[in-house]
Design an enzyme around this catalytic site. Sequence first.
Site, mmCIF file in Angstrom:
data_model
loop_
_atom_site.group_PDB
_atom_site.id
_atom_site.type_symbol
_atom_site.label_atom_id
_atom_site.label_comp_id
_atom_site.label_asym_id
_atom_site.label_seq_id
_atom_site.Cartn_x
_atom_site.Cartn_y
_atom_site.Cartn_z
ATOM 1 N N ASP A 67 43.400 45.239 39.182
ATOM 2 C CA ASP A 67 43.017 44.017 38.476
ATOM 3 C C ASP A 67 43.485 44.081 37.027
ATOM 4 O OD1 ASP A 67 41.457 41.506 38.145
ATOM 5 O OD2 ASP A 67 40.221 42.758 36.862
ATOM 6 N N GLU A 136 44.812 43.620 45.016
ATOM 7 C CA GLU A 136 44.594 44.283 43.729
ATOM 8 C C GLU A 136 44.654 45.797 43.877
ATOM 9 O OE1 GLU A 136 41.788 41.038 41.389
ATOM 10 O OE2 GLU A 136 40.839 42.694 42.480
#
Length: 352
Positions: A67, A136
């Site tokens: 992320d 992610e």
Amino acid sequence: MAFSDIIARLRLHFQDDQELRRQLREIIGFYPKDIEHYKIALTHKSSGQRNEKGRPLNNERLEFLGDAMLDAVVGHIVFEHFKGKREGFLTNTRSKLVSRDSLGKLAQEMGLDELIQSKGQQQRTHNSYMAGNAFEALVGAIYLDQGYNAVRRFMEQRILKQMVNIDKVAYKEVNFKSKLLEWTQKNRVRMEFKMQKQSKDDKGSPVFGYQVFIEGQAGGKGQGYSKKEAQQLSAKETLERLRREPQYIDSIFAAKSERTKMEEEPTTAAPRIEEDIVPPAAAAAATVSGLSAAPGLSEVSEAPGLSEVSEAPEAPEVPEDDFDLSDITHNPVEQSKEDIIAAAEAAAFAEQ
């Protein structure tokens, strides 16, 4: 726990490393160097994997790393692609590119969701939220395996050139205000945008700040260089709160219930005819005509010229396209908390 022990546990799910390398090559565009990072990235917590100390063994840590890397890499790409654009435009574009919904769709289109190790096949193949998390985590694995430049090449060559048109994403207007209005209308709750501030930035450009209130409950805030932009951003933040905060939805419907209860309570005081029933204009006309305080409505209605006074011009019609929040009324259908949350998610985030 030694890394070799982690590998041994994961081999139960990934029997053929060469096959996994081949599949990853098709997805990310290159062969992994250290396949073990990718195995962890593809292990969801529902698989129940634990180390010898009983701690969960899954992709959540890599998801955190990925992320952060996505924000940095996509921010870098957007910064260089849109030269001269304001910070707000760049932030909005990056947010749309790395949103959970966007990542989930990308993961499914790439076939990444088919490689996720989770408790059930149905959960694995139909959960876009899980797929977005895996995307992610995959980015985190690429970073650990081959570094920042590899992540950037992956996003530029595999994602932005082959799957996503960055210009279309940047200039596509998502009407968050319209989505929020639809949700409030469907659930018959009152909503308004209140301006919180109006100022100027360092260059003298006007800056507006708005906040959403639903049934008096404070929602999201937004700031922009136009009222429209500020309202859109405040609506977007409110929609996100409706999605992730069930307690916010509870407070809205509790306030709605209290309001409708008060509106439906009968009043014990009888209205005075001349003040509450006779229009002010009619009462004035009656006085001018020489009538004293009328003892009854019939006498006032017989006053000379009263018919002309009472024929006030009709109120202008509200265009059908306008949304009048005052028309929202109490919804008599009782809904459970689960129904309300499901309706909020479905209505607020439905595809345009």
